[in-house]
Design an enzyme around this catalytic site. Structure first.
Site, mmCIF file in Angstrom:
data_model
loop_
_atom_site.group_PDB
_atom_site.id
_atom_site.type_symbol
_atom_site.label_atom_id
_atom_site.label_comp_id
_atom_site.label_asym_id
_atom_site.label_seq_id
_atom_site.Cartn_x
_atom_site.Cartn_y
_atom_site.Cartn_z
ATOM 1 N N ASP A 34 -15.796 10.459 -65.081
ATOM 2 C CA ASP A 34 -15.545 11.557 -65.398
ATOM 3 C C ASP A 34 -16.569 12.731 -64.946
ATOM 4 O O ASP A 34 -17.734 12.157 -64.730
ATOM 5 C CB ASP A 34 -15.218 11.764 -66.964
ATOM 6 C CG ASP A 34 -14.354 13.148 -67.298
ATOM 7 O OD1 ASP A 34 -14.706 14.199 -67.006
ATOM 8 O OD2 ASP A 34 -13.318 12.775 -67.776
ATOM 9 N N ILE A 59 -13.885 12.976 -58.704
ATOM 10 C CA ILE A 59 -13.109 12.118 -57.899
ATOM 11 C C ILE A 59 -12.739 12.661 -56.788
ATOM 12 O O ILE A 59 -12.344 12.142 -55.711
ATOM 13 C CB ILE A 59 -11.704 11.580 -58.517
ATOM 14 C CG1 ILE A 59 -11.039 12.939 -59.099
ATOM 15 C CG2 ILE A 59 -12.033 10.617 -59.897
ATOM 16 C CD1 ILE A 59 -9.448 12.462 -59.423
ATOM 17 N N ASN A 85 -6.317 9.138 -63.715
ATOM 18 C CA ASN A 85 -5.660 9.917 -64.725
ATOM 19 C C ASN A 85 -6.181 11.379 -64.529
ATOM 20 O O ASN A 85 -5.329 12.277 -64.938
ATOM 21 C CB ASN A 85 -6.072 9.551 -66.041
ATOM 22 C CG ASN A 85 -6.007 10.686 -67.208
ATOM 23 O OD1 ASN A 85 -4.958 10.769 -67.559
ATOM 24 N ND2 ASN A 85 -7.035 11.055 -67.453
ATOM 25 N N TYR A 149 0.562 22.382 -58.478
ATOM 26 C CA TYR A 149 0.357 21.162 -59.305
ATOM 27 C C TYR A 149 1.530 20.148 -59.060
ATOM 28 O O TYR A 149 1.367 18.945 -58.903
ATOM 29 C CB TYR A 149 0.357 21.735 -60.722
ATOM 30 C CG TYR A 149 0.365 20.591 -61.798
ATOM 31 C CD1 TYR A 149 -1.017 19.873 -62.024
ATOM 32 C CD2 TYR A 149 1.380 20.099 -62.530
ATOM 33 C CE1 TYR A 149 -0.900 18.840 -63.054
ATOM 34 C CE2 TYR A 149 1.301 19.330 -63.564
ATOM 35 C CZ TYR A 149 0.132 18.558 -63.806
ATOM 36 O OH TYR A 149 0.127 17.541 -64.744
ATOM 37 N N LYS A 153 1.425 16.367 -57.614
ATOM 38 C CA LYS A 153 2.179 15.232 -58.484
ATOM 39 C C LYS A 153 3.164 14.622 -57.677
ATOM 40 O O LYS A 153 3.364 13.396 -57.593
ATOM 41 C CB LYS A 153 2.596 15.746 -59.725
ATOM 42 C CG LYS A 153 1.317 16.269 -60.822
ATOM 43 C CD LYS A 153 0.474 15.058 -60.971
ATOM 44 C CE LYS A 153 -0.654 15.485 -62.138
ATOM 45 N NZ LYS A 153 -1.489 14.665 -62.486
HETATM 46 P P1 NAI Z 1 -7.400 17.112 -69.930
HETATM 47 O O1 NAI Z 1 -7.828 18.558 -69.177
HETATM 48 O O2 NAI Z 1 -7.310 17.200 -71.341
HETATM 49 O O3 NAI Z 1 -8.469 16.105 -69.404
HETATM 50 C C1 NAI Z 1 -8.704 15.934 -68.138
HETATM 51 C C2 NAI Z 1 -9.959 14.983 -67.660
HETATM 52 O O4 NAI Z 1 -10.185 14.938 -66.437
HETATM 53 C C3 NAI Z 1 -11.343 15.846 -68.447
HETATM 54 O O5 NAI Z 1 -12.145 14.835 -69.127
HETATM 55 C C4 NAI Z 1 -11.919 16.342 -67.106
HETATM 56 O O6 NAI Z 1 -13.243 16.448 -67.259
HETATM 57 C C5 NAI Z 1 -11.562 15.174 -66.211
HETATM 58 N N1 NAI Z 1 -11.834 15.705 -64.957
HETATM 59 C C6 NAI Z 1 -11.015 16.807 -64.179
HETATM 60 N N2 NAI Z 1 -11.326 16.753 -62.939
HETATM 61 C C7 NAI Z 1 -12.034 16.078 -62.449
HETATM 62 C C8 NAI Z 1 -12.773 15.361 -61.222
HETATM 63 N N3 NAI Z 1 -12.687 15.954 -60.372
HETATM 64 N N4 NAI Z 1 -13.343 14.217 -61.483
HETATM 65 C C9 NAI Z 1 -13.361 13.565 -62.701
HETATM 66 N N5 NAI Z 1 -13.056 13.855 -63.627
HETATM 67 C C10 NAI Z 1 -12.354 15.108 -63.948
HETATM 68 O O7 NAI Z 1 -6.021 16.620 -69.405
HETATM 69 P P2 NAI Z 1 -4.873 15.843 -70.081
HETATM 70 O O8 NAI Z 1 -3.957 16.812 -70.537
HETATM 71 O O9 NAI Z 1 -5.453 14.899 -70.604
HETATM 72 O O10 NAI Z 1 -4.211 15.238 -68.422
HETATM 73 C C11 NAI Z 1 -4.528 14.161 -67.828
HETATM 74 C C12 NAI Z 1 -3.594 13.727 -66.675
HETATM 75 O O11 NAI Z 1 -2.170 13.651 -67.253
HETATM 76 C C13 NAI Z 1 -3.624 14.709 -65.748
HETATM 77 O O12 NAI Z 1 -3.708 14.207 -64.421
HETATM 78 C C14 NAI Z 1 -2.588 15.720 -65.946
HETATM 79 O O13 NAI Z 1 -2.128 16.343 -64.866
HETATM 80 C C15 NAI Z 1 -1.642 14.697 -66.497
HETATM 81 N N6 NAI Z 1 -0.433 15.288 -67.320
HETATM 82 C C16 NAI Z 1 -0.791 16.088 -68.522
HETATM 83 C C17 NAI Z 1 0.319 16.364 -69.242
HETATM 84 C C18 NAI Z 1 0.041 17.342 -70.566
HETATM 85 O O14 NAI Z 1 0.883 17.593 -70.982
HETATM 86 N N7 NAI Z 1 -1.257 17.187 -70.975
HETATM 87 C C19 NAI Z 1 1.803 16.158 -68.768
HETATM 88 C C20 NAI Z 1 1.831 15.789 -67.313
HETATM 89 C C21 NAI Z 1 0.816 15.121 -66.798
#
Ligand code: NAI
Length: 246
Positions: A34, A59, A85, A149, A153
């Site tokens: 992260d 990443i 993720n 987005y 995806k």
């Molecule tokens: P979040 O924003 O709560 O957590 C995302 C994490 O990714 C954070 O810890 C952040 O620091 C890290 N991150 C961001 N950019 C980064 C990078 N360049 N390199 C390394 N780490 C990085 O997001 P959430 O909701 O937990 O989402 C996780 C995954 O699930 C994402 O890919 C999101 O698109 C997908 N997703 C989420 C949904 C939702 O309703 N929350 C629905 C569908 C998909």
């Protein structure tokens, strides 16, 4: 190292954190990737250093990803499972969306996942085993305000299918999960009225929990799960089925 080894990107919070906790409980050593150094260290402390290691990584940066894999390999030797993720949103209708908003989302969600997959593929091909699990989104089917987005995806779904074809003969299975509306810091940023409308549009009339996604990852990561590759599993309360007018 005796435990099977997993890598989880974006594990400092939200869905990634739930995946890391689930995999630890499943008996995996978890390498946390992260950009959030504070969150990554906190999770390492929570999981314990016998079960996890935090290695900071952006990443979307090729050097970071290559160094991350070198480091992870030194710690663990082999890597059984990679869960891609980490992802971001920068929502706007296309007529208001800047090139910066488009590029930022593609750089993390699509290029970042591709960079991680390239390193994982090389390593797993040599090992002749491995699992790659990519977190896509139900939004790949289309969501207003998310042209960047949704495209990123959809790219992840296509990437998953191609890698399943390229890596199947090396005993490497590649699958994706499409979460729907999940309660995480990402969706907690949405305006309350928007969030309520989104919940109302769900067949279940609820949001999912990060743990719901983590359980699907657990299934795909389990070494007993065989012969499933190139697939997309929805964890979305049925939203992907289509119109829900009552
Ligand atoms: P979040 O924003 O709560 O957590 C995302 C994490 O990714 C954070 O810890 C952040 O620091 C890290 N991150 C961001 N950019 C980064 C990078 N360049 N390199 C390394 N780490 C990085 O997001 P959430 O909701 O937990 O989402 C996780 C995954 O699930 C994402 O890919 C999101 O698109 C997908 N997703 C989420 C949904 C939702 O309703 N929350 C629905 C569908 C998909």
């Amino acid at each position: 190292m005796k435990k099977p080894v997993s890598i989880v990107t974006g594990a400092a919070k939200g869905i990634g954190k739930a995946i890391a906790l689930q995999l630890k409980n499943d008996g995996f050593f978890v390498v946390i990737a992260d950009m959030d150094v504070e969150g990554g260290k906190l999770l390492e402390a929570e999981l314990g250093t016998k079960n996890s290691r935090f290695i900071p990584c952006n990443i979307s940066n090729e050097n970071d990803v290559q160094q991350f894999f070198e480091h992870a390999r030194k710690i663990s030797g082999s890597i059984d499972v990679v869960v891609n993720n980490a992802g971001i949103i920068r929502d706007n209708m296309i007529w208001k969306m800047s090139v910066e908003e488009f590029d930022a989302v593609i750089a993390v969600n699509l290029r970042g996942t591709w960079l991680m997959c390239r390193e994982a593929a090389q390593l797993m091909k040599e090992q002749n085993f491995g699992r790659i699990i990519n977190i896509a989104s139900r939004a790949w089917l289309g969501n207003p305000g998310q042209s960047n987005y949704s495209a990123s995806k959809a790219g992840i779904v296509a990437l998953t299918r191609v890698l399943a074809l390229e890596l199947g003969r090396y005993n490497v299975f590649v699958n994706a999960i499409a979460p729907g509306l999940i309660d995480t810091p990402l969706t907690q940023k949405l305006e309350q009225t928007v969030l309520q409308k989104l919940i109302e549009a769900q067949p279940t009339k609820t949001m999912g929990k990060p743990e719901d996604v983590a359980r699907a990852v657990s299934f795909l990561a389990n070494s007993k799960t065989q012969f499933i590759t190139g697939q997309l599993i929805y964890v979305d309360g049925g939203k992907s089925i289509g119109a829900n007018l009552f």
